[in-house]
Design an enzyme around this catalytic site. Structure first.
Site, PDB file in Angstrom:
ATOM      1  N   GLY A   1      45.306  57.428  32.349  1.00 38.51           N
ATOM      2  CA  GLY A   1      45.014  57.848  30.770  1.00 38.51           C
ATOM      3  C   GLY A   1      44.711  56.454  30.123  1.00 38.51           C
ATOM      4  O   GLY A   1      45.230  55.487  31.104  1.00 38.51           O
ATOM      5  N   CYS A   2      45.417  56.722  27.982  1.00 41.07           N
ATOM      6  CA  CYS A   2      45.511  55.422  27.606  1.00 41.07           C
ATOM      7  C   CYS A   2      45.422  54.639  27.716  1.00 41.07           C
ATOM      8  O   CYS A   2      45.344  53.136  27.988  1.00 41.07           O
ATOM      9  CB  CYS A   2      45.095  55.794  26.058  1.00 41.07           C
ATOM     10  SG  CYS A   2      43.935  56.959  25.673  1.00 41.07           S
TER      11      CYS A   2
END
Length: 385
Positions: free
Chosen positions: A359-360
């Site tokens: 993810g980010c």
């Protein structure tokens, strides 16, 4: 009259002058500086020494070869051998003649590493980097937990009563976060700061470093050493460190010498700041604070936590078939990247379909929305969260 007698007589008169100024018979803090070994020559040492002399905060004692300008200072003469300077420095510290010293190329024992201090470019905040040289432990995650204790001790010795800490987003960060959270829950007074990124959290991203989002950033020594070099020399092209207070004092369990490190590329401003850092630490009773922090951490279970981190895991190969595939849209963050695939298999074994991803903010486990709460509970029980 011998040099040693001259120094003794000088010390008597200095103490007398101090007593007349303050009304008390007491000695000023003495901080040493070994002047040999810099890639920039002794000129940077000379500039730093005179800058300290002008500020007159403490008494500066030079250790090293005879150069013309050392006659303006208390000076212990040695050969060009840095080993001789290091041995003399240790003698002066252990005898109480010096309360701290700034030096290069010092070999700390295993279990001791240094806490550097820089000024961040975004807001001009002081940031302690724990740690920058040395080896607190041969086990990376255990070292980072101990580095947090060392960073807190250095910050407190410099007058920050409740320093905030954050963990740099590197390998081991989430494991270290869990360990420090356990220590906190067991009663150790540890204050987490928070990332300034929108999603916050105790784990710091690169953006948080120039911002100085916390007082103490926890990392391993190799990463910390790299950060110190970038912070110190980013404006000079790399061969002359201009910013910060050097790589800092060696800290560890039962270690009491106030020895602060600079590098061969440290310029006069950094050497001057390093001497003032050593003075702050001496004035703030670094050794006593460090001992107290370790005692408090031990009472909160530091040793069992470190034992668990240093335990060699048993490798048992077990084939686990995934449950029937489902649409996975819910993310579970906060899992160490090296444990990501194992975490997925834990959920498979609990009959929850999961996939790994990125993810980010780092590694994530993906599950179906209806299984989110159950998956989080399983991962917490298995100590992946």
């Amino acid at each position: 009259m011998s040099d040693q007698v001259k120094q003794t007589v000088k010390k008597v008169f200095e103490d007398l002058a101090t007593s007349l100024e303050t009304g008390r018979m007491e000695s000023r803090i003495k901080i040493g500086l070994t002047i040999d070994g810099s890639e920039l020559g002794t000129e940077v040492m000379k500039q730093a020494a005179y800058a300290i002399k002008q500020k007159n905060l403490f008494d500066l004692v030079l250790i090293g070869k005879d150069v013309d300008w050392v006659t303006d200072f208390d000076h212990y003469s040695t050969t060009d051998c840095q080993k001789d300077s290091a041995e003399l420095m240790e003698e002066l510290l252990d005898s109480g003649e010096l309360q701290g010293c700034v030096t290069l190329h010092y070999n700390f024992p295993i279990g001791v590493s240094t806490v550097g201090k820089v000024v961040t470019p975004a807001l001009g905040r002081e940031l302690f980097i724990a740690t920058t040289t040395g080896t607190t432990s041969g086990i990376r995650n255990e070292a980072m937990v101990l580095n947090a204790i060392n960073g807190i001790a250095a910050a407190k010795a410099c007058g920050i009563q409740q320093p905030t800490i954050g963990i740099l987003n590197i390998e081991g960060a989430k494991t270290v976060e869990r360990s420090l959270t356990t220590l906190q829950e067991n009663g150790y007074e540890l204050v987490f700061g928070e990332s300034q990124r929108e999603d916050g959290g105790k784990v710091l991203r690169g953006n948080d470093l120039p911002l100085g989002s916390v007082d103490v950033v926890v990392c391993d020594s190799l990463t910390g050493n790299l950060l110190m070099k970038l912070f110190s020399a980013y404006s000079s092209g790399g061969n002359y460190e201009t910013v910060g207070a050097g790589y800092g004092p060696g800290l560890g369990r039962n270690y009491e010498r106030n020895i602060c490190i600079i590098s061969r590329a440290s310029g006069a401003p950094v050497i001057t700041n390093a001497l003032e850092y050593a003075y702050e630490l001496a004035k703030g009773k670094l050794g006593k604070i460090s001992q107290t922090e370790y005692q408090k951490a031990d009472q909160a279970g530091l040793k069992p936590i470190c034992l668990e981190l240093s335990a060699v895991p048993t490798t048992e190969v077990k084939e686990i078939e995934p449950p029937p595939k489902e649409i996975v849209t819910s993310e579970i963050a906060g899992i160490e990247i090296m444990e990501l695939e194992d975490a997925v298999k834990v959920l498979w074994e609990a009959d929850i379909y999961a996939e790994s991803g990125m993810g980010c903010t780092g590694p994530i486990v993906l599950v179906n929305e209806k299984n989110l709460a159950a998956a989080q509970a399983e991962l917490k029980t298995a100590k992946y969260l």
